[in-house]
Design a protein around this motif. Structure first.
Motif, PDB file in Angstrom:
ATOM      1  N   GLY A  50       0.812  -1.213   0.000  1.00 32.92           N
ATOM      2  CA  GLY A  50       0.000   0.000   0.000  1.00 32.92           C
ATOM      3  C   GLY A  50       0.845   1.262   0.000  1.00 32.92           C
ATOM      4  O   GLY A  50       0.524   2.236  -0.686  1.00 32.92           O
ATOM      5  N   LEU A  51       1.943   1.253   0.760  1.00 35.07           N
ATOM      6  CA  LEU A  51       2.835   2.411   0.739  1.00 35.07           C
ATOM      7  C   LEU A  51       3.431   2.613  -0.651  1.00 35.07           C
ATOM      8  O   LEU A  51       3.539   3.751  -1.138  1.00 35.07           O
ATOM      9  CB  LEU A  51       3.963   2.241   1.759  1.00 35.07           C
ATOM     10  N   ASP A  52       3.804   1.531  -1.299  1.00 33.81           N
ATOM     11  CA  ASP A  52       4.371   1.648  -2.649  1.00 33.81           C
ATOM     12  C   ASP A  52       3.316   2.080  -3.661  1.00 33.81           C
ATOM     13  O   ASP A  52       3.627   2.813  -4.607  1.00 33.81           O
ATOM     14  CB  ASP A  52       5.032   0.337  -3.059  1.00 33.81           C
ATOM     15  N   VAL A  53       2.067   1.650  -3.473  1.00 28.07           N
ATOM     16  CA  VAL A  53       0.978   2.105  -4.351  1.00 28.07           C
ATOM     17  C   VAL A  53       0.798   3.613  -4.198  1.00 28.07           C
ATOM     18  O   VAL A  53       0.665   4.343  -5.190  1.00 28.07           O
ATOM     19  CB  VAL A  53      -0.339   1.352  -4.054  1.00 28.07           C
ATOM     20  N   LEU A  54       0.808   4.089  -2.948  1.00 20.53           N
ATOM     21  CA  LEU A  54       0.694   5.532  -2.715  1.00 20.53           C
ATOM     22  C   LEU A  54       1.847   6.294  -3.361  1.00 20.53           C
ATOM     23  O   LEU A  54       1.651   7.356  -3.968  1.00 20.53           O
ATOM     24  CB  LEU A  54       0.655   5.836  -1.224  1.00 20.53           C
ATOM     25  N   MET A  55       3.053   5.745  -3.234  1.00 26.27           N
ATOM     26  CA  MET A  55       4.219   6.412  -3.811  1.00 26.27           C
ATOM     27  C   MET A  55       4.119   6.446  -5.340  1.00 26.27           C
ATOM     28  O   MET A  55       4.380   7.479  -5.963  1.00 26.27           O
ATOM     29  CB  MET A  55       5.505   5.692  -3.375  1.00 26.27           C
ATOM     30  N   ALA A  56       3.735   5.339  -5.941  1.00 26.58           N
ATOM     31  CA  ALA A  56       3.600   5.294  -7.402  1.00 26.58           C
ATOM     32  C   ALA A  56       2.507   6.242  -7.883  1.00 26.58           C
ATOM     33  O   ALA A  56       2.686   6.958  -8.876  1.00 26.58           O
ATOM     34  CB  ALA A  56       3.309   3.864  -7.858  1.00 26.58           C
ATOM     35  N   ALA A  57       1.387   6.261  -7.168  1.00 23.33           N
ATOM     36  CA  ALA A  57       0.291   7.167  -7.549  1.00 23.33           C
ATOM     37  C   ALA A  57       0.725   8.620  -7.424  1.00 23.33           C
ATOM     38  O   ALA A  57       0.399   9.452  -8.283  1.00 23.33           O
ATOM     39  CB  ALA A  57      -0.935   6.898  -6.674  1.00 23.33           C
ATOM     40  N   GLY A  58       1.482   8.929  -6.378  1.00 25.10           N
ATOM     41  CA  GLY A  58       1.976  10.293  -6.203  1.00 25.10           C
ATOM     42  C   GLY A  58       2.944  10.694  -7.309  1.00 25.10           C
ATOM     43  O   GLY A  58       2.891  11.820  -7.815  1.00 25.10           O
ATOM     44  N   CYS A  59       3.829   9.769  -7.674  1.00 21.77           N
ATOM     45  CA  CYS A  59       4.768  10.053  -8.768  1.00 21.77           C
ATOM     46  C   CYS A  59       4.014  10.277 -10.075  1.00 21.77           C
ATOM     47  O   CYS A  59       4.311  11.229 -10.823  1.00 21.77           O
ATOM     48  CB  CYS A  59       5.756   8.898  -8.929  1.00 21.77           C
ATOM     49  N   ALA A  60       3.034   9.420 -10.350  1.00 14.68           N
ATOM     50  CA  ALA A  60       2.262   9.540 -11.592  1.00 14.68           C
ATOM     51  C   ALA A  60       1.465  10.840 -11.617  1.00 14.68           C
ATOM     52  O   ALA A  60       1.456  11.553 -12.629  1.00 14.68           O
ATOM     53  CB  ALA A  60       1.330   8.337 -11.748  1.00 14.68           C
ATOM     54  N   ALA A  61       0.806  11.165 -10.511  1.00 16.34           N
ATOM     55  CA  ALA A  61       0.006  12.393 -10.458  1.00 16.34           C
ATOM     56  C   ALA A  61       0.900  13.623 -10.605  1.00 16.34           C
ATOM     57  O   ALA A  61       0.556  14.567 -11.331  1.00 16.34           O
ATOM     58  CB  ALA A  61      -0.778  12.450  -9.149  1.00 16.34           C
ATOM     59  N   THR A  62       2.043  13.612  -9.931  1.00 20.92           N
ATOM     60  CA  THR A  62       2.963  14.752 -10.025  1.00 20.92           C
ATOM     61  C   THR A  62       3.477  14.913 -11.444  1.00 20.92           C
ATOM     62  O   THR A  62       3.535  16.027 -11.973  1.00 20.92           O
ATOM     63  CB  THR A  62       4.129  14.582  -9.031  1.00 20.92           C
ATOM     64  N   ALA A  63       3.853  13.805 -12.069  1.00 23.72           N
ATOM     65  CA  ALA A  63       4.343  13.874 -13.447  1.00 23.72           C
ATOM     66  C   ALA A  63       3.259  14.377 -14.387  1.00 23.72           C
ATOM     67  O   ALA A  63       3.511  15.271 -15.208  1.00 23.72           O
ATOM     68  CB  ALA A  63       4.842  12.497 -13.896  1.00 23.72           C
ATOM     69  N   ALA A  64       2.052  13.829 -14.271  1.00 24.96           N
ATOM     70  CA  ALA A  64       0.961  14.231 -15.175  1.00 24.96           C
ATOM     71  C   ALA A  64       0.617  15.703 -14.993  1.00 24.96           C
ATOM     72  O   ALA A  64       0.484  16.444 -15.972  1.00 24.96           O
ATOM     73  CB  ALA A  64      -0.270  13.360 -14.926  1.00 24.96           C
ATOM     74  N   LEU A  65       0.488  16.148 -13.757  1.00 20.00           N
ATOM     75  CA  LEU A  65       0.157  17.554 -13.512  1.00 20.00           C
ATOM     76  C   LEU A  65       1.316  18.470 -13.912  1.00 20.00           C
ATOM     77  O   LEU A  65       1.098  19.531 -14.498  1.00 20.00           O
ATOM     78  CB  LEU A  65      -0.189  17.759 -12.035  1.00 20.00           C
ATOM     79  N   GLY A  66       2.531  18.058 -13.592  1.00 15.58           N
ATOM     80  CA  GLY A  66       3.693  18.877 -13.920  1.00 15.58           C
ATOM     81  C   GLY A  66       3.880  19.052 -15.416  1.00 15.58           C
ATOM     82  O   GLY A  66       4.205  20.144 -15.882  1.00 15.58           O
ATOM     83  N   LEU A  67       3.679  17.985 -16.167  1.00 15.42           N
ATOM     84  CA  LEU A  67       3.828  18.090 -17.627  1.00 15.42           C
ATOM     85  C   LEU A  67       2.760  18.977 -18.245  1.00 15.42           C
ATOM     86  O   LEU A  67       2.969  19.557 -19.306  1.00 15.42           O
ATOM     87  CB  LEU A  67       3.812  16.690 -18.255  1.00 15.42           C
ATOM     88  N   ARG A  68       1.614  19.102 -17.568  1.00 19.36           N
ATOM     89  CA  ARG A  68       0.567  20.014 -18.033  1.00 19.36           C
ATOM     90  C   ARG A  68       0.731  21.409 -17.444  1.00 19.36           C
ATOM     91  O   ARG A  68      -0.117  22.266 -17.638  1.00 19.36           O
ATOM     92  CB  ARG A  68      -0.815  19.468 -17.668  1.00 19.36           C
ATOM     93  N   ARG A  69       1.825  21.584 -16.694  1.00 14.96           N
ATOM     94  CA  ARG A  69       2.132  22.864 -16.051  1.00 14.96           C
ATOM     95  C   ARG A  69       1.046  23.287 -15.063  1.00 14.96           C
ATOM     96  O   ARG A  69       0.786  24.464 -14.870  1.00 14.96           O
ATOM     97  CB  ARG A  69       2.396  23.940 -17.085  1.00 14.96           C
ATOM     98  N   ASP A  70       0.422  22.322 -14.435  1.00 13.41           N
ATOM     99  CA  ASP A  70      -0.618  22.574 -13.447  1.00 13.41           C
ATOM    100  C   ASP A  70       0.057  22.818 -12.099  1.00 13.41           C
ATOM    101  O   ASP A  70       0.830  21.983 -11.630  1.00 13.41           O
ATOM    102  CB  ASP A  70      -1.542  21.348 -13.372  1.00 13.41           C
ATOM    103  N   PRO A  71      -0.205  23.939 -11.462  1.00 13.40           N
ATOM    104  CA  PRO A  71       0.459  24.242 -10.190  1.00 13.40           C
ATOM    105  C   PRO A  71       0.142  23.250  -9.072  1.00 13.40           C
ATOM    106  O   PRO A  71       0.858  23.182  -8.083  1.00 13.40           O
ATOM    107  CB  PRO A  71      -0.029  25.654  -9.848  1.00 13.40           C
ATOM    108  N   ARG A  72      -0.907  22.461  -9.230  1.00 13.73           N
ATOM    109  CA  ARG A  72      -1.237  21.456  -8.210  1.00 13.73           C
ATOM    110  C   ARG A  72      -0.185  20.352  -8.141  1.00 13.73           C
ATOM    111  O   ARG A  72      -0.156  19.581  -7.187  1.00 13.73           O
ATOM    112  CB  ARG A  72      -2.619  20.869  -8.469  1.00 13.73           C
ATOM    113  N   ALA A  73       0.706  20.293  -9.116  1.00 15.45           N
ATOM    114  CA  ALA A  73       1.802  19.318  -9.068  1.00 15.45           C
ATOM    115  C   ALA A  73       2.656  19.544  -7.829  1.00 15.45           C
ATOM    116  O   ALA A  73       3.239  18.598  -7.294  1.00 15.45           O
ATOM    117  CB  ALA A  73       2.655  19.418 -10.335  1.00 15.45           C
ATOM    118  N   ARG A  74       2.726  20.773  -7.360  1.00 14.56           N
ATOM    119  CA  ARG A  74       3.493  21.062  -6.147  1.00 14.56           C
ATOM    120  C   ARG A  74       2.870  20.362  -4.935  1.00 14.56           C
ATOM    121  O   ARG A  74       3.584  19.914  -4.039  1.00 14.56           O
ATOM    122  CB  ARG A  74       3.577  22.570  -5.937  1.00 14.56           C
ATOM    123  N   LEU A  75       1.552  20.277  -4.909  1.00 19.95           N
ATOM    124  CA  LEU A  75       0.870  19.604  -3.795  1.00 19.95           C
ATOM    125  C   LEU A  75       1.109  18.103  -3.837  1.00 19.95           C
ATOM    126  O   LEU A  75       1.404  17.482  -2.806  1.00 19.95           O
ATOM    127  CB  LEU A  75      -0.633  19.900  -3.845  1.00 19.95           C
TER     128      LEU A  75
END
Length: 153
Positions: A50-75
């Motif tokens: 579960g910890l690794d699932v959370l980490m992978a989901a966080g990495c994926a969400a950060t990458a997806a938001l960051g590539l779209r230049r969405d400031p929520r990537a910082r969160l």
């Protein structure tokens, strides 16, 4: 007036966080004095995965938001850094001596690297919107009028 109310609310939230930090000190002392040194845990694999699932989901969400230049990537980067640190902490503190501890320390180094990258992203301004990169910065609050062409004034 609305800004003042928002600031007052955030001040109260900050005071509440400070009180919580102080209140947690005796709780931590109680835990250290009363919890058993070891215990048997059900669903051990699910907890760790579960910890690794959370980490992978966080990495994926950060990458997806960051590539779209969405400031929520910082969160999401902040949350992912926290999960990586927690994973490293539990890896090390629950590892048996010897090879398992060496493996946990090696994983902790990788997780610390991930946490550092996430903190860097969380504290940086991130990638600039495409308009800014092209040198077409629009003054704050200005949008093109309907039916007109914006030439990057």
């Amino acid at each position: 007036m609305q800004m003042k109310r928002t600031m007052m609310r955030s001040d109260w939230a900050l005071v509440l966080l400070g009180i919580t930090a102080v209140a947690l000190v005796p709780w931590m002392v109680l835990l250290v004095r009363t919890l058993p040194a070891s215990t048997e845990v059900r669903n051990w694999q699910v907890a760790w995965a579960g910890l690794d699932v959370l980490m992978a989901a966080g990495c994926a969400a950060t990458a997806a938001l960051g590539l779209r230049r969405d400031p929520r990537a910082r969160l999401t980067a902040s949350a992912t850094a926290a999960v990586a640190v927690l994973d490293a902490w539990f890896d090390i503190t629950t590892a048996q001596p010897g090879a398992p501890l060496v493996q946990a320390l090696a994983c902790a180094v990788a997780e610390a690297g991930l946490a550092c990258a996430c903190v860097f992203l969380a504290l940086s301004k991130g990638r600039a919107p495409r308009e800014e990169q092209a040198g077409r910065v629009r003054p704050a609050g200005r949008t093109p009028m309907a039916g007109t062409r914006d030439h990057g004034e």
